[in-house]
Design an enzyme around this catalytic site. Structure first.
Site, PDB file in Angstrom:
ATOM      1  N   LEU A  17       0.814  -1.214   0.000  1.00 28.68           N
ATOM      2  CA  LEU A  17       0.000   0.000   0.000  1.00 28.68           C
ATOM      3  C   LEU A  17       0.845   1.259   0.000  1.00 28.68           C
ATOM      4  O   LEU A  17       0.477   2.267  -0.597  1.00 28.68           O
ATOM      5  CB  LEU A  17      -0.920   0.011   1.228  1.00 28.68           C
ATOM      6  CG  LEU A  17      -1.908  -1.157   1.341  1.00 28.68           C
ATOM      7  CD1 LEU A  17      -2.679  -1.055   2.654  1.00 28.68           C
ATOM      8  CD2 LEU A  17      -2.866  -1.154   0.161  1.00 28.68           C
ATOM      9  N   GLU A  24       7.510  -0.181   5.273  1.00 31.76           N
ATOM     10  CA  GLU A  24       6.557  -0.387   4.187  1.00 31.76           C
ATOM     11  C   GLU A  24       5.274  -0.947   4.780  1.00 31.76           C
ATOM     12  O   GLU A  24       5.281  -1.592   5.830  1.00 31.76           O
ATOM     13  CB  GLU A  24       7.136  -1.343   3.144  1.00 31.76           C
ATOM     14  CG  GLU A  24       7.609  -2.670   3.701  1.00 31.76           C
ATOM     15  CD  GLU A  24       8.423  -3.487   2.706  1.00 31.76           C
ATOM     16  OE1 GLU A  24       8.583  -3.035   1.574  1.00 31.76           O
ATOM     17  OE2 GLU A  24       8.897  -4.570   3.083  1.00 31.76           O
ATOM     18  N   LYS A  43       2.562  -3.086   8.866  1.00 31.64           N
ATOM     19  CA  LYS A  43       3.666  -2.145   8.699  1.00 31.64           C
ATOM     20  C   LYS A  43       4.931  -2.813   9.228  1.00 31.64           C
ATOM     21  O   LYS A  43       4.979  -3.233  10.395  1.00 31.64           O
ATOM     22  CB  LYS A  43       3.386  -0.854   9.471  1.00 31.64           C
ATOM     23  CG  LYS A  43       4.470   0.203   9.372  1.00 31.64           C
ATOM     24  CD  LYS A  43       4.059   1.446  10.146  1.00 31.64           C
ATOM     25  CE  LYS A  43       5.114   2.538  10.045  1.00 31.64           C
ATOM     26  NZ  LYS A  43       4.709   3.750  10.801  1.00 31.64           N
ATOM     27  N   ASP A 150       2.836  14.676  15.005  1.00 30.72           N
ATOM     28  CA  ASP A 150       2.945  14.687  13.540  1.00 30.72           C
ATOM     29  C   ASP A 150       1.547  14.716  12.918  1.00 30.72           C
ATOM     30  O   ASP A 150       1.286  14.030  11.935  1.00 30.72           O
ATOM     31  CB  ASP A 150       3.727  13.456  13.060  1.00 30.72           C
ATOM     32  CG  ASP A 150       4.116  13.564  11.579  1.00 30.72           C
ATOM     33  OD1 ASP A 150       4.147  14.706  11.061  1.00 30.72           O
ATOM     34  OD2 ASP A 150       4.378  12.533  10.954  1.00 30.72           O
TER      35      ASP A 150
END
Length: 616
Positions: A17, A24, A43, A150
């Protein structure tokens, strides 16, 4: 079929994805009992970063923090572990797009969010943030004080059903973490940082609120707020925190929503929303008055319409992925699975397999067997006519097995050597590119430093806040930095206005008479004989009791206590002290002086006749 998929622990990796610098993300599903299907997102750290202690520590922190979060507006974490030396997190798969992708698609099709859509999305995100900020450690009962740090459009997922979910707590900070962020290190996307984050100060939940305010402002204004031509300039704009009024950009934005956004974007965090729950409450109240019927279905339908072409392909893929099953008959260096129903296929090595019919060519090992055996005649040549057919088949199987192993070994060696050669070429090319780039930068820097002497000073000063350039490297010995407490005091050099503090001054000669003035504060005079060692002169200006003058005259320049003012301009002066008022004819140079005094908070108007040709 046909197409192979990688297995990773107890999961089948179906589709990549996203891929970042060090990790990744895959769409995956768990290997479970027949008929049980659930898509998840995995992930994992890239193999080359598995030895990076700092990154692994941050990756673990993400899992430890996010595993405690359970909220409809936060992506859930299901599992965390290590497989084949790679750390991974298994999390909820959100069928949708992140907010940045949505904004980019809307820009291409010339659409903008409505006021209700923006308020609804940010209200959901604020609810998720409030949950994270108030999360309790179940093992100790103490607040975790999680801060995302973030918050940006890339880290907000909009599902096709209209849900907004926060993702990626990869750089989140919990209060119980022992290792502090390194000094001078900035974490997060520059365009969505808070002023205190840019300054390197301690951050708390109000930093996330400021970032959410930026996102809200940009969605309503349909433009970026702090983005500049460079990262340094972006950080400078955030530090200044000059936020244009939304209603000046779009008068249709309700005043109540404009005020909510302003409060979220206050530079002083004490004036900002003190909790994401407060922001959520105000947005909920606004939305209930502005558009009480707006619902999650409305937002979901909007996102579905925006990505209608892609949703069809997603549905087709899901049907295909639902058929992916493990094939235990395949033995390879990487465990593989296959799509499709293989229950009718016979994977034992039979005479039919060795005849290599057209139907058998779909088997992934067929080409290997063809190269290994060639044909059944190879086995026939080993025996006389009396050998039984079963014996011949046994030898053919054994020979095929040995040849297959040899071929795979040779293929693996050739492939490995080829990859090593390519890797070496890539390293050489990267090294040459790096050398060329550094050489060019050094030459360019030397050119600017030679022909533009102020370049080094301006360039290095922009890096000073990040500890990347020592002050001694770029501050000239005759440079004086003038500061005052409070800021924005007027600086006079020999009674001539020079500028406003803070200000830099190149000293040409000493001694130098400096005067600092600011309304409501005592005037400070300084006779500078030497430049301080740190090249900085800091002046404290205590509050003062003030009175006020308005001086009128005709055709002259007016000076109040050495400060040039306009006719009839209100000027603050120390109360109860003699003040020298001087008028000067700019053509003849003749002047006239008077001394006046004013009481505290008194406003006194004075008219002075211009000087005559006879002088005073």
């Amino acid at each position: 079929m046909k197409k192979s998929y990688e297995t990773f622990g107890n999961y089948i990796l179906l589709e990549k994805l996203a891929a970042g610098g060090m990790a990744e993300v895959y769409l995956a599903k768990k290997i479970a009992a027949s008929g049980v299907q659930k898509f998840v997102a995995i992930k994992r750290i890239l193999q080359q970063f598995s030895d990076s202690e700092d990154f692994i520590a941050m990756f673990k922190d993400e899992a430890k923090i996010a595993i405690n979060l359970s909220h409809s507006n936060v992506v859930s974490i299901y599992d965390f572990g290590i497989e084949s030396s790679q750390f991974y997190i298994v999390m909820e798969f959100v069928e949708g797009r992140n907010l940045r992708q949505v904004l980019n698609r809307m820009k291409r099709v010339n659409q903008v969010f409505s006021v209700a859509q923006v308020a609804y999305i940010i209200r959901q995100v604020a609810a998720g943030l409030d949950h994270a900020h108030r999360c309790i450690d179940p093992t100790t009962g103490q607040p975790l004080n999680i801060i995302h740090r973030d918050m940006s459009p890339q880290n907000v997922m909009l599902s096709f059903e209209g849900d907004s979910k926060i993702v990626d707590f990869g750089i989140a900070k919990a209060a119980h973490q022992i290792e502090a962020t390194r000094a001078g290190t900035l974490k997060g996307k520059f365009g969505y940082m808070s002023p205190e984050q840019v300054e390197g100060q301690s951050v708390d939940a109000r930093t996330d609120i400021f970032a959410l305010g930026i996102m809200t402002w940009e969605m309503l204004a349909n433009q970026r707020l702090f983005l500049a031509s460079s990262e340094i300039n972006t950080l400078r704009k955030i530090r200044e925190c000059d936020v244009p009024s939304l209603r000046k950009i779009n008068p249709n934005i309700p005043t109540e929503l404009d005020q909510i956004v302003k409060k979220a974007l206050e530079k002083d965090k004490m004036e900002r929303y003190q909790s994401a729950g407060d922001l959520h409450r105000d947005l909920q109240g606004f939305l209930s008055r502005f558009d009480p019927d707006f619902s999650v279905q409305d937002l979901g339908q909007f996102v579905k319409n925006l990505f209608s072409d892609e949703i069809i392909e997603i549905r087709k893929k899901q049907i295909l992925y639902a058929q992916v099953t493990v094939d235990p008959s395949v033995q390879n260096d990487r465990t593989e699975v296959f799509a499709g129903n293989r229950s009718n296929e016979d994977h034992t090595l039979s005479e039919a397999d060795l005849s290599f019919s057209e139907n058998s060519k779909s088997h992934p090992n067929t080409m290997i067997l063809q190269k290994a055996v060639g044909s059944i005649d190879f086995a026939n040549a080993e025996f006389d006519d009396g050998a039984t057919r079963a014996h011949r088949m046994h030898v053919a199987k054994r020979t095929a097995h040995e040849k297959t192993k040899e071929y795979k070994k040779n293929t693996y060696t050739d492939t490995k050597n080829t990859l090593l050669e390519l890797e070496q070429k890539n390293r050489n090319a990267t090294l040459l590119t790096l050398i060329f780039s550094l050489s060019f930068l050094l030459i360019f820097f030397a050119y600017l430093n030679k022909f533009h002497p102020d370049f080094k000073s301006r360039f290095c000063k922009s890096l000073e806040n990040y500890n990347l350039c020592p002050r001694a490297f770029y501050i000239p010995t005759n440079l004086l930095i003038l500061q005052s407490s409070p800021d924005n005091a007027e600086i006079y050099i020999d009674n001539e206005l020079f500028g406003i503090t803070p200000k830099e001054l190149l000293i040409k000669k000493l001694p130098l008479k400096l005067t600092f003035r600011k309304d409501g504060h005592r005037t400070v005079e300084q006779l500078l004989k030497t430049i301080p060692k740190d090249n900085t002169l800091s002046i404290h200006m205590p509050p003062a009791v003030q009175g006020y003058f308005k001086v009128k005259s005709i055709g002259v320049e007016i000076y109040v206590d050495g400060r040039k003012v306009k006719s009839n301009q209100q000027v603050s002066v120390p109360a109860g002290k003699d003040v020298l008022i001087k008028v000067v004819n700019p053509f003849s140079g003749q002047s006239k002086e008077e001394v006046h005094r004013v009481d505290a908070n008194q406003l006194k108007s004075i008219f002075i006749d211009p000087p005559t040709t006879n002088g005073l």
